[in-house]
Design a protein around this motif. Structure first.
Motif, PDB file in Angstrom:
ATOM      1  N   ARG A  50       5.026  -1.485  -4.696  1.00  0.00           N
ATOM      2  CA  ARG A  50       3.717  -0.430  -4.905  1.00  0.00           C
ATOM      3  C   ARG A  50       3.106  -0.803  -6.229  1.00  0.00           C
ATOM      4  O   ARG A  50       2.107  -0.733  -6.150  1.00  0.00           O
ATOM      5  N   ASP A  53       0.870  -3.702  -5.957  1.00  0.00           N
ATOM      6  CA  ASP A  53      -0.403  -3.266  -5.636  1.00  0.00           C
ATOM      7  C   ASP A  53      -1.166  -2.488  -6.479  1.00  0.00           C
ATOM      8  O   ASP A  53      -2.663  -2.823  -6.574  1.00  0.00           O
ATOM      9  N   ARG A  57      -4.222  -5.064  -6.815  1.00  0.00           N
ATOM     10  CA  ARG A  57      -5.347  -4.453  -6.157  1.00  0.00           C
ATOM     11  C   ARG A  57      -6.010  -3.501  -6.966  1.00  0.00           C
ATOM     12  O   ARG A  57      -7.304  -3.699  -7.208  1.00  0.00           O
TER      13      ARG A  57
END
Ligand SMILES: Cc1ncc(COP(=O)(O)O)c(C=O)c1O
Length: 355
Positions: A50, A53, A57
């Motif tokens: 997680r 990400d 991102r």
């Protein structure tokens, strides 16, 4: 009980353990028995992906857009809603952010400002984690109150019409003693004083019942039984009935009713957001949010039952292995008085431990 019998009992308890499979969710090597969850919860495995990400991102690609598109701006209230059922709070009363120490400060000064009538005294738990005592003393000095240091069990006798608020630890960080939150809160209310509870050693380990017992304000950390990671942000509970009058001593722009209006005058936001201060620590906060997934499908009651079974069994093993008189359990034997740890006093270094 013999060593073999204890091994057999351990195996039986493991076989009957409805939460046993949950161990796989955590990064714990085979054979490791981790007993320090009361200090730093173990890493839930999926947090690593997680966070890859979040960093790669959300931060790396979306950059500033993530404040809206990845829900960064609303994370303190959103994660507060995840913690709420674990401490028996209805929606809209918990905000995540800052350290426990900072939240103790907000809660104590706000409690004193909200207390009814003309009061000049603050009570603080003599057995509290030291930061609570330091901050209560500073809050008392800043607000012109007298600080009275008292054991939790002595609060009902010490509270009087001059008491504005009391700060008490739900579980003693050293002995693991669980204090009587309903009784102490009721005794404070009977004198018109506010109850501020520090839940660092109870949230995520046992039922707290903040709404049920009418607690006024509460704080807690998330790096112990909530597995948020080292230095993960703390939280602040302000009972709904007090939110309109919650006057934060740290009124930062994040708790402004119109934070992007960039106006000179301060106007507090409605609801739990009033407890915010400045820009949230997004990376730690989102690691905590991910970590809370391990609670999906798990009740605090089930964790409590397992915790009591484990501490019972641990105490049994101590009795079987430690030479007589080598250690004295400080953690109460009675379940109603026990948190989720076992503390042993060792007056002298034991020379002859049975293996
Ligand atoms: C009961 C209690 N209160 C407060 C703290 C300190 O919290 P923080 O370091 O998040 O300010 C701790 C830390 O272990 C604690 O156990």
């Amino acid at each position: 009980m013999s060593e073999t019998r204890l091994d057999e009992r351990a195996a039986e308890l493991d076989a009957a353990d409805e939460l046993g499979k949950r161990r796989e969710l955590f990064a714990l090597e085979d054979g490791t028995v981790y007993l320090d969850g009361n200090s730093l919860g173990a890493l839930p495995r999926h947090v690593q992906d997680r966070m890859a990400d979040v960093i790669g991102r959300q931060w790396g690609e979306l950059r500033i857009r993530s404040w809206d598109e990845s829900g960064w701006w609303t994370a303190p209230e959103r994660i507060g809603e995840r913690i709420a059922p674990l401490v028996g709070a209805g929606p809209g009363q918990i905000v995540v952010g800052d350290s426990t120490s900072v939240n103790v400060f907000k809660a104590m000064v706000a409690a004193v400002r909200m207390a009814p009538g003309d009061r000049d005294e603050i009570l603080v738990d003599a057995t509290a984690f030291p930061t609570d005592g330091y901050i209560a003393e500073s809050a008392a000095r800043l607000t012109g109150h007298r600080l009275v240091v008292v054991d939790p069990a002595g609060v009902p006798d010490a509270v009087g019409p001059r008491t504005a608020a009391a700060l008490v630890n739900h579980v003693d960080y050293r002995t693991g003693r669980l204090h009587d939150l309903p009784g102490i809160t009721a005794a404070l209310h009977a004198q018109g004083a506010l109850a501020v509870w520090d839940l660092c050693h109870s949230a995520g380990a046992l039922p707290v019942g903040l709404d049920e017992h009418g607690v006024d304000l509460a704080v807690g950390c998330t790096y112990k039984y909530l597995n948020g990671g080292p230095g993960s942000p703390a939280y602040l509970y302000v009972a709904e009935r007090h939110q309109d009058r919650f006057d934060s001593p740290l009124p930062g722009w994040n708790s402004h009713a119109d934070p992007f209006g960039m106006t000179r005058g301060y106007r507090p936001a409605e609801g739990a957001a009033r407890g915010r201060v400045g820009t949230p620590d997004i990376l730690s906060m989102l690691a905590l949010e991910a970590a809370l997934d391990v609670w999906d499908g798990v009740t605090v009651e089930a964790v409590r039952a397992k915790s009591l079974a484990l501490t019972d069994f641990f105490l049994e093993c101590v009795e079987a292995y430690a030479p007589p008189g080598a250690v004295t359990p400080l953690t109460p034997a009675a379940h109603a008085e026990r948190g989720s740890q076992v503390a042993l006093a060792c007056p002298a270094h034991p020379r002859s431990w049975r293996r």
